[in-house]
Motif scaffolding. Structure first.
Motif, PDB file in Angstrom:
ATOM      1  N   VAL A   1     -49.409  62.967  47.719  1.00  0.00           N
ATOM      2  CA  VAL A   1     -48.591  62.003  48.407  1.00  0.00           C
ATOM      3  C   VAL A   1     -47.256  62.583  48.917  1.00  0.00           C
ATOM      4  O   VAL A   1     -46.583  63.339  48.209  1.00  0.00           O
ATOM      5  N   GLN A   2     -47.152  62.207  49.875  1.00  0.00           N
ATOM      6  CA  GLN A   2     -45.764  62.624  50.583  1.00  0.00           C
ATOM      7  C   GLN A   2     -44.949  61.373  51.378  1.00  0.00           C
ATOM      8  O   GLN A   2     -45.770  60.781  51.974  1.00  0.00           O
TER       9      GLN A   2
ATOM     10  N   ILE B   1     -42.151  57.424  56.614  1.00  0.00           N
ATOM     11  CA  ILE B   1     -43.503  57.887  56.984  1.00  0.00           C
ATOM     12  C   ILE B   1     -44.285  58.555  55.668  1.00  0.00           C
ATOM     13  O   ILE B   1     -43.693  59.552  54.825  1.00  0.00           O
ATOM     14  N   THR B   2     -45.500  58.263  55.512  1.00  0.00           N
ATOM     15  CA  THR B   2     -46.422  58.454  54.456  1.00  0.00           C
ATOM     16  C   THR B   2     -47.566  59.119  54.739  1.00  0.00           C
ATOM     17  O   THR B   2     -47.936  59.088  55.890  1.00  0.00           O
ATOM     18  N   SER B   3     -48.074  59.918  53.722  1.00  0.00           N
ATOM     19  CA  SER B   3     -49.288  60.829  53.960  1.00  0.00           C
ATOM     20  C   SER B   3     -49.823  61.101  52.667  1.00  0.00           C
ATOM     21  O   SER B   3     -49.182  61.082  51.710  1.00  0.00           O
ATOM     22  N   GLY B   4     -51.231  61.642  52.598  1.00  0.00           N
ATOM     23  CA  GLY B   4     -51.597  61.985  51.243  1.00  0.00           C
ATOM     24  C   GLY B   4     -52.527  60.932  50.604  1.00  0.00           C
ATOM     25  O   GLY B   4     -52.847  61.113  49.382  1.00  0.00           O
ATOM     26  N   PHE B   5     -52.545  59.664  51.194  1.00  0.00           N
ATOM     27  CA  PHE B   5     -53.251  58.636  50.516  1.00  0.00           C
ATOM     28  C   PHE B   5     -53.511  57.688  51.458  1.00  0.00           C
ATOM     29  O   PHE B   5     -53.104  57.784  52.524  1.00  0.00           O
ATOM     30  N   THR B   6     -54.398  56.730  51.129  1.00  0.00           N
ATOM     31  CA  THR B   6     -54.828  55.578  51.991  1.00  0.00           C
ATOM     32  C   THR B   6     -53.851  54.610  52.160  1.00  0.00           C
ATOM     33  O   THR B   6     -53.996  53.760  51.464  1.00  0.00           O
TER      34      THR B   6
ATOM     35  N   VAL C   1     -28.660  55.544  47.862  1.00  0.00           N
ATOM     36  CA  VAL C   1     -29.815  56.245  48.321  1.00  0.00           C
ATOM     37  C   VAL C   1     -30.920  55.660  48.456  1.00  0.00           C
ATOM     38  O   VAL C   1     -31.411  54.836  47.305  1.00  0.00           O
ATOM     39  N   TYR C   2     -31.761  55.419  49.527  1.00  0.00           N
ATOM     40  CA  TYR C   2     -32.920  54.454  49.596  1.00  0.00           C
ATOM     41  C   TYR C   2     -34.289  55.218  49.569  1.00  0.00           C
ATOM     42  O   TYR C   2     -34.244  56.353  50.238  1.00  0.00           O
ATOM     43  N   TYR C   3     -35.311  54.726  48.780  1.00  0.00           N
ATOM     44  CA  TYR C   3     -36.402  55.376  48.678  1.00  0.00           C
ATOM     45  C   TYR C   3     -37.503  54.431  48.840  1.00  0.00           C
ATOM     46  O   TYR C   3     -37.405  53.267  48.695  1.00  0.00           O
ATOM     47  N   CYS C   4     -38.749  54.869  49.289  1.00  0.00           N
ATOM     48  CA  CYS C   4     -39.927  54.071  49.246  1.00  0.00           C
ATOM     49  C   CYS C   4     -40.946  54.696  48.463  1.00  0.00           C
ATOM     50  O   CYS C   4     -40.883  55.620  47.950  1.00  0.00           O
TER      51      CYS C   4
ATOM     52  N   GLY D   1     -44.977  61.150  43.395  1.00  0.00           N
ATOM     53  CA  GLY D   1     -43.463  61.429  43.186  1.00  0.00           C
ATOM     54  C   GLY D   1     -42.505  60.553  44.016  1.00  0.00           C
ATOM     55  O   GLY D   1     -42.853  59.454  44.533  1.00  0.00           O
ATOM     56  N   TRP D   2     -41.437  60.999  44.356  1.00  0.00           N
ATOM     57  CA  TRP D   2     -40.178  60.391  45.088  1.00  0.00           C
ATOM     58  C   TRP D   2     -40.164  61.399  46.303  1.00  0.00           C
ATOM     59  O   TRP D   2     -39.882  62.484  46.050  1.00  0.00           O
TER      60      TRP D   2
END
Length: 116
Positions: free
Chosen positions: A2-3, A23-28, A93-96, A105-106
């Motif tokens: 997961v990224q 932007i995400t990757s590594g999962f559906t 600091v903002y995270y998704c 992870g984060w």
């Protein structure tokens, strides 16, 4: 793997606007609701906004209701946070992340600083 790559933060005056992207990757992506979190200086990370898998249901913490809008583009595996009428206390600091995080992870987060 997961990224999660957050971007779009910056320095803005009170009352200003920013649009964050993750932007995400590594999962559906379409199988997961998504959250935006933030961590103010010296404080714990807190949940800011949530969006359902198809984007039809959103929820916000009380302090951002009416000012922030979460959205997602399932074709681009991306979640957004439109932030308007920014206040000093939005500095963080903002995270998704996906829901549930599972083994994810984060990301590095994106810094939002509201200052005059």
């Amino acid at each position: 793997q997961v990224q999660l790559v957050e971007s779009g933060g910056g320095l803005v005056q009170p009352g200003g606007s920013l649009r964050l992207s993750c932007i995400t990757s590594g999962f559906t992506f379409t199988l997961y609701p998504m959250n935006w979190y933030r961590q103010p200086p010296g404080k714990e990370r807190e949940l800011v906004a949530s969006i359902s898998r198809a984007g039809g249901v959103t929820n916000y913490t009380d302090s951002v209701k009416g000012r922030f809008t979460i959205s997602r583009d399932n074709a681009k595996n991306t979640v957004f946070l439109q932030m308007n009428s920014l206040k000093f206390e939005d500095t963080a600091v903002y995270y998704c992340n996906r829901v549930p995080r599972g083994g994810a992870g984060w990301g590095q987060g994106t810094q939002v600083t509201v200052s005059s």
